[in-house]
Design a protein around this motif. Structure first.
Motif, PDB file in Angstrom:
ATOM      1  N   ASP A  44      20.604  19.343  23.755  1.00  0.00           N
ATOM      2  CA  ASP A  44      19.379  18.859  23.152  1.00  0.00           C
ATOM      3  C   ASP A  44      19.791  17.764  21.968  1.00  0.00           C
ATOM      4  OD1 ASP A  44      17.738  20.462  24.379  1.00  0.00           O
ATOM      5  OD2 ASP A  44      17.638  22.179  22.824  1.00  0.00           O
ATOM      6  N   TYR A  45      18.906  16.859  21.642  1.00  0.00           N
ATOM      7  CA  TYR A  45      19.044  15.918  20.431  1.00  0.00           C
ATOM      8  C   TYR A  45      17.779  15.803  19.737  1.00  0.00           C
ATOM      9  CZ  TYR A  45      16.971  12.293  23.127  1.00  0.00           C
ATOM     10  OH  TYR A  45      15.807  11.204  23.631  1.00  0.00           O
ATOM     11  N   ALA A  46      17.668  15.271  18.839  1.00  0.00           N
ATOM     12  CA  ALA A  46      16.282  14.784  18.280  1.00  0.00           C
ATOM     13  C   ALA A  46      16.880  13.807  17.171  1.00  0.00           C
ATOM     14  CB  ALA A  46      15.879  15.944  17.406  1.00  0.00           C
ATOM     15  N   TYR A  47      15.945  12.873  17.144  1.00  0.00           N
ATOM     16  CA  TYR A  47      15.935  11.853  16.043  1.00  0.00           C
ATOM     17  C   TYR A  47      14.763  12.357  14.895  1.00  0.00           C
ATOM     18  CZ  TYR A  47      18.404   8.339  18.657  1.00  0.00           C
ATOM     19  OH  TYR A  47      19.347   7.847  19.394  1.00  0.00           O
ATOM     20  N   VAL A  48      15.481  12.791  13.633  1.00  0.00           N
ATOM     21  CA  VAL A  48      14.834  13.552  12.492  1.00  0.00           C
ATOM     22  C   VAL A  48      14.723  12.764  11.432  1.00  0.00           C
ATOM     23  CG1 VAL A  48      14.594  15.530  11.182  1.00  0.00           C
ATOM     24  CG2 VAL A  48      15.430  15.739  13.586  1.00  0.00           C
ATOM     25  N   GLY A  49      13.742  12.229  10.693  1.00  0.00           N
ATOM     26  CA  GLY A  49      13.723  11.606   9.426  1.00  0.00           C
ATOM     27  C   GLY A  49      12.282  11.735   9.006  1.00  0.00           C
ATOM     28  N   PRO A  50      12.194  10.622   7.802  1.00  0.00           N
ATOM     29  CA  PRO A  50      10.766  10.853   7.110  1.00  0.00           C
ATOM     30  C   PRO A  50       9.726  10.377   8.048  1.00  0.00           C
ATOM     31  CG  PRO A  50      12.663   9.159   5.920  1.00  0.00           C
ATOM     32  CD  PRO A  50      13.263   9.731   7.337  1.00  0.00           C
ATOM     33  N   GLY A  51       8.488  10.843   7.810  1.00  0.00           N
ATOM     34  CA  GLY A  51       7.376  10.562   8.655  1.00  0.00           C
ATOM     35  C   GLY A  51       5.943  11.425   8.406  1.00  0.00           C
ATOM     36  N   GLN A  52       5.386  11.634   9.046  1.00  0.00           N
ATOM     37  CA  GLN A  52       4.269  12.466   9.126  1.00  0.00           C
ATOM     38  C   GLN A  52       4.199  13.861   8.604  1.00  0.00           C
ATOM     39  OE1 GLN A  52       1.901  10.045  12.839  1.00  0.00           O
ATOM     40  NE2 GLN A  52       1.643  12.063  12.886  1.00  0.00           N
ATOM     41  N   ASP A  53       5.390  14.482   9.263  1.00  0.00           N
ATOM     42  CA  ASP A  53       5.698  15.756   8.868  1.00  0.00           C
ATOM     43  C   ASP A  53       6.478  15.968   7.669  1.00  0.00           C
ATOM     44  OD1 ASP A  53       3.690  16.546  10.882  1.00  0.00           O
ATOM     45  OD2 ASP A  53       5.561  16.394  12.267  1.00  0.00           O
ATOM     46  N   GLY A  54       6.640  14.845   6.728  1.00  0.00           N
ATOM     47  CA  GLY A  54       7.878  15.078   5.593  1.00  0.00           C
ATOM     48  C   GLY A  54       9.048  14.452   6.044  1.00  0.00           C
ATOM     49  N   ASP A  55      10.311  14.925   5.396  1.00  0.00           N
ATOM     50  CA  ASP A  55      11.436  14.188   5.424  1.00  0.00           C
ATOM     51  C   ASP A  55      12.117  14.829   6.942  1.00  0.00           C
ATOM     52  OD1 ASP A  55      11.374  12.756   3.167  1.00  0.00           O
ATOM     53  OD2 ASP A  55      12.345  14.196   2.222  1.00  0.00           O
ATOM     54  N   ARG A  56      11.440  15.909   7.664  1.00  0.00           N
ATOM     55  CA  ARG A  56      12.218  16.316   8.855  1.00  0.00           C
ATOM     56  C   ARG A  56      11.165  16.262   9.971  1.00  0.00           C
ATOM     57  NH1 ARG A  56      16.852  17.603   9.714  1.00  0.00           N
ATOM     58  NH2 ARG A  56      16.087  19.260  10.938  1.00  0.00           N
TER      59      ARG A  56
END
Length: 149
Positions: A44-56
Motif C-alpha cells: 500500500d501507499y498513501a500521499y498524506v499531508g495537510p488538508g480537510q482532515d488536518g495534517d494527516r
C-alpha cells in the motif's frame, strides 16, 4: 480515457526519482504531502499531508503494481476518503517512467484505466500539467514554480 505526458528534463533519473519519492521532494510537488509506503510491489501507499482532515489527510492512496528505483513506478490510485464517499470504487492507474537520454531524462507519465464515471478525470488532466512542470523546474533549478499559492 488515457492521459499521457512526456517531458525532457535536464537532470538525472536519480534526481527526478528522489523528487517523486522522498519527503523533501514530495512536499514540494504534491501540495505538502509525504508519500508513505514500504515501496514494494503489492504494498500500500498513501500521499498524506495537510488538508480537510488536518495534517494527516489522505489525498491519494492505492497499491504498487511495479516499483523499480530510478526507472519506473506504477500503482493503482484512489482519491482520499475525505474527497468522496465512494473513493474505493474510483480507481485509475498511474505509471511514471524515467529514461536517460544523453545527459537528460525523458519523464513519462501515463494515467489510465479510470473506473467508469470517475468524477475527477478533467481535474486530474489539468493538475498533472502543473505537477509535472513543477517536477521539471525543481529538478533543473532546485526550486519550485511560484504559482502564487
Amino acid at each position: 480515457m488515457k492521459l499521457n505526458y512526456e517531458f525532457y528534463v535536464d537532470a538525472s533519473p536519480e534526481t527526478i526519482w528522489n523528487i517523486l519519492v522522498t519527503p523533501e521532494g514530495t512536499r514540494q510537488i504534491f501540495y505538502g504531502c509525504v508519500l508513505e509506503s514500504t515501496f514494494e510491489p503489492g504494498a500500500d501507499y498513501a500521499y498524506v499531508g495537510p488538508g480537510q482532515d488536518g495534517d494527516r489527510t489522505v489525498h491519494v492512496y492505492g497499491k504498487w503494481l511495479a516499483f523499480e528505483p530510478y526507472r519506473t513506478m506504477s500503482c493503482t490510485e484512489h482519491p482520499g476518503p475525505s474527497y468522496t464517499p465512494n473513493h474505493a470504487s474510483q480507481e485509475s492507474r498511474m505509471t511514471f517512467t524515467l529514461e536517460p537520454v544523453g545527459k537528460c531524462t525523458k519523464m513519462t507519465l501515463v494515467n489510465d484505466e479510470f473506473s467508469p464515471d470517475h468524477p475527477s478525470i478533467q481535474k486530474t488532466a489539468d493538475s498533472w500539467w502543473i505537477i509535472l512542470s513543477n517536477i521539471k523546474t525543481l529538478a533543473e533549478t532546485g526550486k519550485t514554480l511560484d504559482l502564487g499559492w
